[in-house]
Write a protein that holds these residues in place. Structure first.
Motif, PDB file in Angstrom:
ATOM      1  N   LEU A 186       0.834  -1.210   0.000  1.00 25.22           N
ATOM      2  CA  LEU A 186       0.000   0.000   0.000  1.00 25.22           C
ATOM      3  C   LEU A 186       0.865   1.255   0.000  1.00 25.22           C
ATOM      4  CD1 LEU A 186      -2.886  -1.008   2.424  1.00 25.22           C
ATOM      5  CD2 LEU A 186      -3.030  -0.604  -0.039  1.00 25.22           C
ATOM      6  N   THR A 187       1.970   1.220   0.743  1.00 22.95           N
ATOM      7  CA  THR A 187       2.896   2.348   0.757  1.00 22.95           C
ATOM      8  C   THR A 187       3.540   2.526  -0.616  1.00 22.95           C
ATOM      9  OG1 THR A 187       3.333   1.969   3.101  1.00 22.95           O
ATOM     10  CG2 THR A 187       4.911   3.341   1.923  1.00 22.95           C
ATOM     11  N   LEU A 188       3.845   1.416  -1.283  1.00 21.11           N
ATOM     12  CA  LEU A 188       4.397   1.492  -2.638  1.00 21.11           C
ATOM     13  C   LEU A 188       3.377   2.079  -3.604  1.00 21.11           C
ATOM     14  CD1 LEU A 188       6.801   0.923  -4.483  1.00 21.11           C
ATOM     15  CD2 LEU A 188       5.867  -1.369  -4.843  1.00 21.11           C
ATOM     16  N   LEU A 189       2.124   1.704  -3.459  1.00 20.28           N
ATOM     17  CA  LEU A 189       1.063   2.283  -4.292  1.00 20.28           C
ATOM     18  C   LEU A 189       0.965   3.786  -4.051  1.00 20.28           C
ATOM     19  CD1 LEU A 189      -1.314   1.927  -6.257  1.00 20.28           C
ATOM     20  CD2 LEU A 189      -2.736   1.400  -4.270  1.00 20.28           C
ATOM     21  N   GLY A 199       3.744   5.473  -5.736  1.00 16.84           N
ATOM     22  CA  GLY A 199       3.453   5.587  -7.165  1.00 16.84           C
ATOM     23  C   GLY A 199       2.530   6.756  -7.456  1.00 16.84           C
ATOM     24  N   CYS A 200       1.541   6.973  -6.601  1.00 15.03           N
ATOM     25  CA  CYS A 200       0.637   8.123  -6.775  1.00 15.03           C
ATOM     26  C   CYS A 200       1.397   9.437  -6.615  1.00 15.03           C
ATOM     27  CB  CYS A 200      -0.518   8.039  -5.787  1.00 15.03           C
ATOM     28  SG  CYS A 200      -1.643   6.678  -6.114  1.00 15.03           S
ATOM     29  N   PHE A 201       2.292   9.490  -5.632  1.00 17.05           N
ATOM     30  CA  PHE A 201       3.120  10.682  -5.471  1.00 17.05           C
ATOM     31  C   PHE A 201       4.014  10.891  -6.694  1.00 17.05           C
ATOM     32  CE2 PHE A 201       2.979  10.115  -0.587  1.00 17.05           C
ATOM     33  CZ  PHE A 201       1.854  10.911  -0.494  1.00 17.05           C
ATOM     34  N   GLU A 202       4.488   9.800  -7.278  1.00 16.78           N
ATOM     35  CA  GLU A 202       5.329   9.888  -8.471  1.00 16.78           C
ATOM     36  C   GLU A 202       4.541  10.462  -9.647  1.00 16.78           C
ATOM     37  OE1 GLU A 202       8.633   9.454 -11.067  1.00 16.78           O
ATOM     38  OE2 GLU A 202       8.391   9.751  -8.926  1.00 16.78           O
ATOM     39  N   ILE A 203       3.290  10.073  -9.768  1.00 15.13           N
ATOM     40  CA  ILE A 203       2.428  10.642 -10.813  1.00 15.13           C
ATOM     41  C   ILE A 203       2.295  12.146 -10.589  1.00 15.13           C
ATOM     42  CG2 ILE A 203       0.082  10.708 -11.730  1.00 15.13           C
ATOM     43  CD1 ILE A 203      -0.090   7.681 -10.944  1.00 15.13           C
ATOM     44  N   MET A 226      10.287   3.659   2.350  1.00 10.53           N
ATOM     45  CA  MET A 226       9.597   2.914   3.403  1.00 10.53           C
ATOM     46  C   MET A 226       9.130   1.553   2.880  1.00 10.53           C
ATOM     47  SD  MET A 226       9.869   4.782   6.036  1.00 10.53           S
ATOM     48  CE  MET A 226       8.756   3.994   7.162  1.00 10.53           C
ATOM     49  N   SER A 227       8.613   1.517   1.678  1.00 10.77           N
ATOM     50  CA  SER A 227       8.119   0.250   1.130  1.00 10.77           C
ATOM     51  C   SER A 227       9.262  -0.709   0.822  1.00 10.77           C
ATOM     52  CB  SER A 227       7.274   0.487  -0.118  1.00 10.77           C
ATOM     53  OG  SER A 227       8.059   0.990  -1.174  1.00 10.77           O
ATOM     54  N   GLY A 273       6.599   1.923 -12.953  1.00 11.89           N
ATOM     55  CA  GLY A 273       5.474   1.596 -13.828  1.00 11.89           C
ATOM     56  C   GLY A 273       4.224   2.375 -13.477  1.00 11.89           C
ATOM     57  N   ILE A 274       3.927   2.470 -12.192  1.00  8.97           N
ATOM     58  CA  ILE A 274       2.767   3.252 -11.755  1.00  8.97           C
ATOM     59  C   ILE A 274       2.931   4.706 -12.183  1.00  8.97           C
ATOM     60  CG2 ILE A 274       1.535   4.174  -9.742  1.00  8.97           C
ATOM     61  CD1 ILE A 274       2.204   1.500  -8.319  1.00  8.97           C
ATOM     62  N   GLY A 275       4.115   5.258 -11.962  1.00 10.44           N
ATOM     63  CA  GLY A 275       4.354   6.645 -12.329  1.00 10.44           C
ATOM     64  C   GLY A 275       4.243   6.877 -13.827  1.00 10.44           C
ATOM     65  N   ALA A 276       4.818   5.979 -14.602  1.00  7.64           N
ATOM     66  CA  ALA A 276       4.796   6.139 -16.060  1.00  7.64           C
ATOM     67  C   ALA A 276       3.381   6.018 -16.611  1.00  7.64           C
ATOM     68  CB  ALA A 276       5.703   5.088 -16.706  1.00  7.64           C
TER      69      ALA A 276
END
Length: 127
Positions: free
Chosen positions: A18-21, A24-28, A62-63, A78-81
């Motif tokens: 969940l922290t990684l997700l 990824g949202c912060f990266e977006i 953290m993740s 990948g989430i960010g891209a």
């Protein structure tokens, strides 16, 4: 009453994912703000980009305490891209062609497979 060790480990892994997700949202958010900053020439977009940058690095680090670096970094990127590619047309009038959509789907499939590859091994299986 304490919880079994397996439950604690699985909840720790779930929190890490969940922290990684979230990372990824912060990266977006970071990618979109960098785009809006026009090469860090627009102060408001630039300041928000810096905040998202710090948040994404913190959440990613953290993740990665629990998730393997190679898998965690690939999923995060990948989430960010994918997120930036899908939201770019909304914010910056960028084209989203069928070919781009296909390759974004390939990235999403890869991220899902990486998540599945990181699932804990079943007890009694050999490595």
């Amino acid at each position: 009453m304490t919880s079994p060790v397996g439950t604690t480990a699985s909840s720790s892994r779930a929190r890490a994912w969940l922290t990684l997700l979230l990372a990824g949202c912060f990266e977006i958010g970071y990618a979109l703000c960098v785009g809006g900053s026009r090469g860090f020439t627009v102060l408001s977009w630039s300041l928000v980009a810096v905040v998202f940058f710090l948040l994404t690095l913190f959440a990613l680090s953290m993740s990665l305490r629990t998730i393997d670096v190679g898998i965690g970094y690939a999923v995060w990127a990948g989430i960010g891209a994918v997120g930036a590619a899908l939201l770019g047309p909304l914010f910056f009038d960028e084209p989203l062609t069928a070919a781009k959509a296909f390759w974004l789907a390939v990235i999403i499939a890869g991220v899902v497979w990486l998540k599945l590859a990181d699932s804990p091994k079943r007890a009694g299986t050999t490595q």
